[in-house]
Design an enzyme around this catalytic site. Structure first.
Site, PDB file in Angstrom:
ATOM      1  CG  ASP A 147      -2.555  -5.740   0.949  1.00  0.00           C
ATOM      2  OD1 ASP A 147      -3.543  -6.304   0.440  1.00  0.00           O
ATOM      3  OD2 ASP A 147      -2.552  -4.541   1.297  1.00  0.00           O
ATOM      4  CG  ASP A 194      -5.882  -2.116  -3.731  1.00  0.00           C
ATOM      5  OD1 ASP A 194      -5.126  -1.959  -4.698  1.00  0.00           O
ATOM      6  OD2 ASP A 194      -7.055  -2.513  -3.847  1.00  0.00           O
TER       7      ASP A 194
END
Length: 222
Positions: free
Chosen positions: A17, A19
């Site tokens: 991932d 952010d």
């Protein structure tokens, strides 16, 4: 990683991932939503709390049902793009070292954001960009659907059981688990439900991630 794949010597992969996992964008997201709320005369704190739990179109429906959602989305995109150009970003401690230590063909990014923003943030923070980025425009179903992580695995020519997902959010964790992958959580004081391993910080996880990819024995999941 299953015991079978660890023993077979098959290649292993890491799907990140972005952010909250590699790039600290919490304050930026808060500022973007605050500016968006101000534009429409809405309570910024209330809007942000809703935005934390929902996708943008769902957020608009919850906080501004009388407004055109497409206009709302366009305004949000405008603010997010401006933030990429002028906002202050920082990579989490250990991110650069980790990504530069991984073989380029062994990792990918899986984000609910858009690729041009990810590239902009990586440029601002000095992080290397992989060959595979699965973004919001790549898939019709976002997290917590397994589709984003399965798409990344397919593009890497990897089997799901050979993939390690690194996440910080519940929806991303569920996405990785539903894809049949090993999921580790980072950058949180409390473990997200379902993760196979939890680390308070990305820095703490770095040697373990590298060992997962290159170690002779791998890590077995329950």
């Amino acid at each position: 990683m299953t015991s079978e794949s660890a023993q077979s010597g098959r290649s292993r992969y890491v799907l990140f991932d972005v952010d909250g996992t590699l790039v600290d964008a919490v304050s930026n997201q808060r500022q973007v939503w605050r500016a968006w709320a101000k534009r429409y005369g809405l309570d910024a704190d209330e809007v942000y709390q809703v935005a934390l739990r929902t996708r943008p179109m769902e957020t608009f429906a919850a906080v501004s049902g009388n407004l055109d959602p497409h206009e709302c989305l366009a305004a949000l995109h405008e603010l997010e793009d401006e933030d990429v150009r002028s906002g202050v970003y920082a990579a989490f401690d250990g991110a650069s070292e980790l990504l530069r230590s991984l073989p380029t063909e062994s990792w990918a990014l899986v984000t609910s954001n858009y690729e041009h923003r990810v590239r902009g943030r990586f440029l601002r923070t000095g992080l290397p960009v992989p060959g595979v980025i699965v973004d919001a425009a790549t898939v019709e179903e976002g997290k917590p659907s397994p589709v984003p992580y399965l798409r990344a695995a397919a593009r890497l020519d990897a089997e799901p059981e050979d993939c390690l997902v690194i996440e910080d959010a519940p929806s991303g964790v569920q996405s990785g688990l539903r894809a049949g992958m090993t999921v580790w959580g980072v950058n949180a004081a409390v473990a997200v439900d379902g993760v196979h391993r939890h680390f308070d910080s990305l820095r703490e996880a770095v040697p373990h991630i590298l060992a997962f990819v290159s170690g002779p024995h791998g890590y077995a999941t329950a």
